[in-house]
Design a protein around this motif. Structure first.
Motif, PDB file in Angstrom:
ATOM      1  N   GLY A  77      18.039  -5.971 -15.219  1.00 28.91           N
ATOM      2  CA  GLY A  77      19.021  -7.017 -15.516  1.00 28.91           C
ATOM      3  C   GLY A  77      18.301  -8.341 -15.710  1.00 28.91           C
ATOM      4  O   GLY A  77      17.403  -8.442 -16.539  1.00 28.91           O
ATOM      5  N   ASP A  78      18.679  -9.338 -14.925  1.00 31.54           N
ATOM      6  CA  ASP A  78      18.027 -10.643 -15.030  1.00 31.54           C
ATOM      7  C   ASP A  78      16.871 -10.780 -14.048  1.00 31.54           C
ATOM      8  O   ASP A  78      16.266 -11.846 -13.939  1.00 31.54           O
ATOM      9  N   LEU A  79      16.627  -9.701 -13.325  1.00 30.23           N
ATOM     10  CA  LEU A  79      15.686  -9.782 -12.217  1.00 30.23           C
ATOM     11  C   LEU A  79      14.301  -9.306 -12.648  1.00 30.23           C
ATOM     12  O   LEU A  79      14.150  -8.191 -13.130  1.00 30.23           O
ATOM     13  N   ASP A  80      13.302 -10.174 -12.473  1.00 29.21           N
ATOM     14  CA  ASP A  80      11.924  -9.758 -12.730  1.00 29.21           C
ATOM     15  C   ASP A  80      11.324  -9.206 -11.450  1.00 29.21           C
ATOM     16  O   ASP A  80      11.452  -9.800 -10.382  1.00 29.21           O
ATOM     17  N   LEU A  81      10.679  -8.060 -11.564  1.00 29.07           N
ATOM     18  CA  LEU A  81      10.097  -7.400 -10.407  1.00 29.07           C
ATOM     19  C   LEU A  81       8.655  -7.057 -10.744  1.00 29.07           C
ATOM     20  O   LEU A  81       8.386  -6.507 -11.809  1.00 29.07           O
ATOM     21  N   ASP A  82       7.752  -7.392  -9.850  1.00 28.73           N
ATOM     22  CA  ASP A  82       6.348  -7.053 -10.091  1.00 28.73           C
ATOM     23  C   ASP A  82       5.864  -6.109  -9.003  1.00 28.73           C
ATOM     24  O   ASP A  82       5.979  -6.406  -7.815  1.00 28.73           O
ATOM     25  N   LEU A  83       5.358  -4.977  -9.457  1.00 33.89           N
ATOM     26  CA  LEU A  83       4.806  -4.011  -8.513  1.00 33.89           C
ATOM     27  C   LEU A  83       3.296  -4.050  -8.646  1.00 33.89           C
ATOM     28  O   LEU A  83       2.763  -3.947  -9.749  1.00 33.89           O
ATOM     29  N   VAL A  84       2.627  -4.186  -7.527  1.00 40.30           N
ATOM     30  CA  VAL A  84       1.161  -4.164  -7.547  1.00 40.30           C
ATOM     31  C   VAL A  84       0.710  -2.896  -6.833  1.00 40.30           C
ATOM     32  O   VAL A  84       1.114  -2.638  -5.690  1.00 40.30           O
ATOM     33  N   CYS A  85      -0.073  -2.098  -7.529  1.00 38.05           N
ATOM     34  CA  CYS A  85      -0.472  -0.800  -6.988  1.00 38.05           C
ATOM     35  C   CYS A  85      -1.981  -0.750  -6.757  1.00 38.05           C
ATOM     36  O   CYS A  85      -2.757  -1.184  -7.609  1.00 38.05           O
ATOM     37  N   ARG A  86      -2.377  -0.221  -5.617  1.00 35.06           N
ATOM     38  CA  ARG A  86      -3.802  -0.006  -5.301  1.00 35.06           C
ATOM     39  C   ARG A  86      -3.957   1.394  -4.737  1.00 35.06           C
ATOM     40  O   ARG A  86      -3.099   1.862  -3.985  1.00 35.06           O
ATOM     41  N   HIS A  87      -5.051   2.009  -5.112  1.00 38.43           N
ATOM     42  CA  HIS A  87      -5.313   3.348  -4.577  1.00 38.43           C
ATOM     43  C   HIS A  87      -6.294   3.228  -3.442  1.00 38.43           C
ATOM     44  O   HIS A  87      -7.418   2.794  -3.618  1.00 38.43           O
ATOM     45  N   VAL A  88      -5.849   3.562  -2.261  1.00 37.94           N
ATOM     46  CA  VAL A  88      -6.671   3.398  -1.063  1.00 37.94           C
ATOM     47  C   VAL A  88      -6.690   4.695  -0.272  1.00 37.94           C
ATOM     48  O   VAL A  88      -5.646   5.144   0.201  1.00 37.94           O
ATOM     49  N   GLN A  89      -7.833   5.293  -0.182  1.00 39.82           N
ATOM     50  CA  GLN A  89      -8.032   6.479   0.668  1.00 39.82           C
ATOM     51  C   GLN A  89      -6.914   7.516   0.500  1.00 39.82           C
ATOM     52  O   GLN A  89      -6.251   7.902   1.458  1.00 39.82           O
ATOM     53  N   GLY A  90      -6.747   7.924  -0.700  1.00 36.64           N
ATOM     54  CA  GLY A  90      -5.806   9.015  -0.942  1.00 36.64           C
ATOM     55  C   GLY A  90      -4.349   8.618  -0.882  1.00 36.64           C
ATOM     56  O   GLY A  90      -3.466   9.460  -0.969  1.00 36.64           O
ATOM     57  N   ALA A  91      -4.080   7.324  -0.737  1.00 35.96           N
ATOM     58  CA  ALA A  91      -2.690   6.885  -0.724  1.00 35.96           C
ATOM     59  C   ALA A  91      -2.493   5.830  -1.806  1.00 35.96           C
ATOM     60  O   ALA A  91      -3.457   5.303  -2.355  1.00 35.96           O
ATOM     61  N   LEU A  92      -1.250   5.552  -2.102  1.00 37.84           N
ATOM     62  CA  LEU A  92      -0.931   4.518  -3.078  1.00 37.84           C
ATOM     63  C   LEU A  92      -0.280   3.363  -2.326  1.00 37.84           C
ATOM     64  O   LEU A  92       0.774   3.530  -1.709  1.00 37.84           O
ATOM     65  N   GLU A  93      -0.948   2.205  -2.387  1.00 38.90           N
ATOM     66  CA  GLU A  93      -0.356   1.017  -1.772  1.00 38.90           C
ATOM     67  C   GLU A  93       0.435   0.270  -2.821  1.00 38.90           C
ATOM     68  O   GLU A  93      -0.082  -0.095  -3.861  1.00 38.90           O
ATOM     69  N   VAL A  94       1.718   0.075  -2.530  1.00 39.18           N
ATOM     70  CA  VAL A  94       2.585  -0.615  -3.478  1.00 39.18           C
ATOM     71  C   VAL A  94       3.083  -1.898  -2.826  1.00 39.18           C
ATOM     72  O   VAL A  94       3.644  -1.864  -1.726  1.00 39.18           O
ATOM     73  N   THR A  95       2.840  -3.021  -3.502  1.00 38.14           N
ATOM     74  CA  THR A  95       3.342  -4.299  -2.994  1.00 38.14           C
ATOM     75  C   THR A  95       4.435  -4.784  -3.930  1.00 38.14           C
ATOM     76  O   THR A  95       4.241  -4.856  -5.143  1.00 38.14           O
ATOM     77  N   ALA A  96       5.594  -5.046  -3.345  1.00 35.89           N
ATOM     78  CA  ALA A  96       6.728  -5.531  -4.132  1.00 35.89           C
ATOM     79  C   ALA A  96       7.420  -6.603  -3.319  1.00 35.89           C
ATOM     80  O   ALA A  96       7.805  -6.361  -2.172  1.00 35.89           O
ATOM     81  N   GLY A  97       7.547  -7.799  -3.886  1.00 38.52           N
ATOM     82  CA  GLY A  97       8.238  -8.892  -3.199  1.00 38.52           C
ATOM     83  C   GLY A  97       7.644  -9.198  -1.835  1.00 38.52           C
ATOM     84  O   GLY A  97       8.363  -9.503  -0.910  1.00 38.52           O
ATOM     85  N   GLY A  98       6.323  -9.080  -1.719  1.00 39.52           N
ATOM     86  CA  GLY A  98       5.667  -9.445  -0.463  1.00 39.52           C
ATOM     87  C   GLY A  98       5.570  -8.301   0.534  1.00 39.52           C
ATOM     88  O   GLY A  98       4.828  -8.385   1.508  1.00 39.52           O
ATOM     89  N   ASP A  99       6.335  -7.235   0.323  1.00 43.36           N
ATOM     90  CA  ASP A  99       6.267  -6.100   1.243  1.00 43.36           C
ATOM     91  C   ASP A  99       5.327  -5.038   0.706  1.00 43.36           C
ATOM     92  O   ASP A  99       5.372  -4.699  -0.473  1.00 43.36           O
ATOM     93  N   MET A 100       4.507  -4.511   1.577  1.00 42.30           N
ATOM     94  CA  MET A 100       3.573  -3.471   1.150  1.00 42.30           C
ATOM     95  C   MET A 100       3.956  -2.139   1.782  1.00 42.30           C
ATOM     96  O   MET A 100       4.289  -2.076   2.960  1.00 42.30           O
ATOM     97  N   SER A 101       3.960  -1.098   0.956  1.00 39.78           N
ATOM     98  CA  SER A 101       4.187   0.248   1.479  1.00 39.78           C
ATOM     99  C   SER A 101       3.007   1.113   1.108  1.00 39.78           C
ATOM    100  O   SER A 101       2.423   0.961   0.037  1.00 39.78           O
ATOM    101  N   ARG A 102       2.679   2.013   1.984  1.00 43.20           N
ATOM    102  CA  ARG A 102       1.576   2.930   1.747  1.00 43.20           C
ATOM    103  C   ARG A 102       2.176   4.312   1.513  1.00 43.20           C
ATOM    104  O   ARG A 102       2.747   4.899   2.425  1.00 43.20           O
ATOM    105  N   LEU A 103       2.098   4.767   0.284  1.00 45.17           N
ATOM    106  CA  LEU A 103       2.807   5.996  -0.076  1.00 45.17           C
ATOM    107  C   LEU A 103       1.868   7.180  -0.214  1.00 45.17           C
ATOM    108  O   LEU A 103       0.774   7.053  -0.757  1.00 45.17           O
TER     109      LEU A 103
END
Lengths: 500, 170
Positions: free
Chosen positions: B11-37
């Motif tokens: 919609g009108d919302l811009d979203l930026d996802l930052v992805c890093r590959h760390v030790q077999g996991a995917l770190e995703v940062t969105a809106g300041g929150d980081m999740s390790r997937l």
């Protein structure tokens, strides 16, 4: 006489559902299909199948001669019409009999008596069942205008041969009548080949309550509980339940008696449904009788443990009804109809290829489905994709199971109303059981979806986007993360040009 | 460690996802929150991820210009801001783009309710289209004048096809 091979003269979920019972009873099934449906699930589920024509229904599924010729070619001894298409077409039922095949449905005379709504109203009156106040007769525009004034607005304009909400319009005042008549006539002509109309007073607030009936060839008609289908949009049912939260035992008995009386009066045999409008004081008005299996028959099956298609076959075979009466409900069942439509754009039907489909399962969950992943949804047929049903010990339990099931349904490609169905099931109207025929359209439904994009959705998106980069990457770590990538079915990359 | 930025829009919302590959996991940062997937595998057509605490189950489809995600019965279309959109329709999905009325889907024109030169009010029915056996009224999104009618009753029209051109009133 015993049936051996049954032509299922339909498509989609209902054709599949009928075929499953045929198989369970050791009968063979035969399918017919249009050019648009060569790979459809109902064709693959049948024991044999025959192409009968191009995609438009009038040239295939609605062409009685082609359907019958296919039935003969495939050596069928009976025809099950499902719902819609030829299911309430008396001439087709007659042609089946003339061709020496059993029509799995009521006698031709009963289809005629109930199929013409004007005649049905008279039959109800004769049987001591009050129809909705209205007018049925000569239907030129001038007469309809006069009669609408007499009945009093708002009025419903209805196709005399209608069903399923097609050819039906609600008119609030005299100013809207001419447009409504024109549109209803056109829709009725297109859908039923007859543009005759009638008028009914718009009874509200009212609940849509229908009685499931089974009648055998031995003069017995048994009411098999009621269903409530008050939640409708544009006269199309959206969520249905069995039993109804508004019907107590005495009212259930009065409704059942009225339905059975009407059925016996018109010589009804087989499964049928008598629809009523029920007002808050318990007074009820006969709407119409559907001389076929209903879309929503599954909720009755879940609550009774009976297979209504099996009963249709057994009755056609001359068996006597063998049900404990009165039929009592065991728990509660709720059904949600999943349509290919876009609730955010006026519920416009959606076409397109289903690129991904994962169906829910679990205790008390039933999915009647007639589509599969990879299938193209065309604008030729009804946009209903499937029905998701859930059964539980009570209404709350059944609703919880249905919501969980809908949340676990993943369909990509055409937009669907699943989010809307979840909103309906979370609405105050639903939770409190205050469901009326005007509820969805007049009051609307609050969205339960949070503004913005949930973090879980972003996580899934990020995973997908990174997977897509993988082929260009040599990062060793990625190989570990995505080792299972190629087997993942919950994920799909659409190549350029592939996303029409 | 390299990271990838995925600029998306909803919609009108811009979203930026930052992805890093760390030790077999995917770190995703969105809106300041980081999740390790990490992937919890695939379950009957559902992609299942774990963020260390919870499982996230859904379906994902990646197109050139957008990502479609199905989660808990709803689907989200996230446009990719980094990918140039290919030409095509600019009208909104209900067929009422600002300057024209488009066919919302493949169907048949039942009635054209205006002529070139007509002034139409906001919400006035401009064209009636039948698709999937139901009639759909396409309405003017704003008070406009009709500059061109590009369809006639009986026409078969394709999704996105322009049916009527409008000039919104100033």
């Amino acid at each position: 006489m015993s049936l051996r091979r049954v032509l299922v003269a339909n498509r989609g979920e209902i054709a599949c559902r009928v075929m499953r019972t045929l198989r369970a009873r050791g009968l063979e099934s035969a399918a017919v299909f249009s050019e648009a449906d060569a790979d459809a699930p109902h064709v693959r589920l049948a024991d044999r199948a025959q192409l009968i024509g191009p995609a438009p229904a009038p040239l295939s599924y609605l062409d009685a001669d082609k359907v019958l010729a296919a039935a003969r070619d495939m050596g069928c001894d009976a025809v099950h019409p499902g719902y819609g298409f030829l299911s309430e077409n008396a001439a087709f039922a007659e042609a089946c009999a003339d061709a020496g095949m059993t029509f799995i449905g009521p006698p031709v005379a009963a289809i005629r008596a109930m199929g013409d709504k004007a005649q049905a109203r008279r039959a109800a009156l004769d049987a001591g069942v009050s129809p909705v106040p209205g007018y049925a007769g000569d239907d030129d525009d001038g007469i309809l205008a006069r009669e609408a004034e007499r009945i009093g607005y708002p009025v419903l304009v209805k196709a005399a041969l209608g069903g399923g909400g097609k050819g039906m319009r609600l008119v609030e005042g005299a100013g809207g009548l001419a447009d409504a008549i024109r549109a209803a006539r056109r829709e009725a002509q297109a859908a039923f080949g007859d543009g005759s109309l009638l008028l009914e007073r718009y009874v509200h607030p009212a609940r849509h309550i229908e009685v499931q009936l089974l009648a055998d060839t031995h003069g017995r008609a048994i009411p098999v509980l009621e269903r409530e289908c008050s939640l409708q949009r544009r006269h199309q049912k959206v969520v249905e339940e069995c039993p109804s939260s508004a019907i107590d035992d005495p009212l259930r008995e009065r409704l059942g008696d009225a339905a059975a009386r009407l059925a016996l009066a018109v010589g009804y045999i087989g499964a049928g449904t008598v629809e009523f409008l029920v007002e808050e004081d318990g007074s009820f008005w006969f709407l119409e009788m559907n001389t076929r299996l209903q879309v929503e028959h599954g909720v009755t099956e879940m609550v009774t443990g009976e297979d209504l298609v099996a009963w249709q076959l057994r009755i056609a075979d001359g068996e006597a009804l063998d049900l404990p009466t009165p039929v009592t409900p065991r728990g509660w069942a709720v059904e949600a109809r999943v349509y290919a439509e876009d609730p955010s754009a006026g519920f416009l039907p959606q076409a397109g290829t289903i690129t991904h489909l994962a169906l829910p399962t679990g205790p008390g969950v039933r999915v009647d489905v007639g589509v599969r992943g990879g299938q193209e949804i065309t604008p030729h047929y009804d946009p209903m994709l499937m029905k998701v049903l859930a059964h539980g010990s009570d209404r709350v339990a059944a609703t919880g199971r249905l919501r969980a099931a809908l949340e676990d349904l993943h369909l990509l490609g055409p937009k669907t109303n699943v989010g809307y169905l979840l909103d309906v099931l979370a609405s105050d109207a639903w939770t409190t059981g205050q469901t009326f025929t005007h509820t969805l359209e007049a009051d609307g439904v609050a969205s339960t979806s949070a503004d913005g994009v949930p973090p879980e959705v972003l996580m899934l998106a990020a995973w997908g986007l990174e997977m897509r980069r993988r082929p260009e990457s040599t990062d060793a770590a990625r190989g570990d993360v995505y080792s299972a990538f190629d087997r993942l079915s919950g994920f799909r990359i659409v190549p350029r040009g592939g996303d029409a | 460690m390299s990271e990838t930025r995925h600029p998306l829009r909803h919609g009108d919302l811009d979203l930026d996802l930052v992805c890093r590959h760390v030790q077999g996991a995917l770190e995703v940062t969105a809106g300041g929150d980081m999740s390790r997937l990490t992937s919890a595998g695939d379950e009957a057509g559902r992609l299942v991820l774990s963020d260390g605490e919870r499982m996230i189950s859904g379906a994902v489809e990646v197109h050139d210009e957008r990502v479609v995600v199905s989660w808990r019965g709803r689907s989200w279309v996230l446009e990719r801001r980094d990918v140039q959109a290919r030409g095509g329709s600019t009208g909104s999905s209900d067929g009422t783009g600002s300057g024209h009325i488009e066919a919302p889907m493949t169907g048949t024109v039942i009635e054209v309710c205006c002529e070139a030169g007509d002034a139409v009010a906001a919400g006035a029915t401009v064209v009636v289209v039948e698709a999937m056996k139901m009639e759909h009224r396409l309405v003017a999104p704003a008070a406009s004048s009709v500059t061109e009618v590009e369809c006639a009753a009986g026409d078969q029209v394709d999704i996105g096809q322009i049916l009527v051109r409008l000039e919104p009133d100033a």
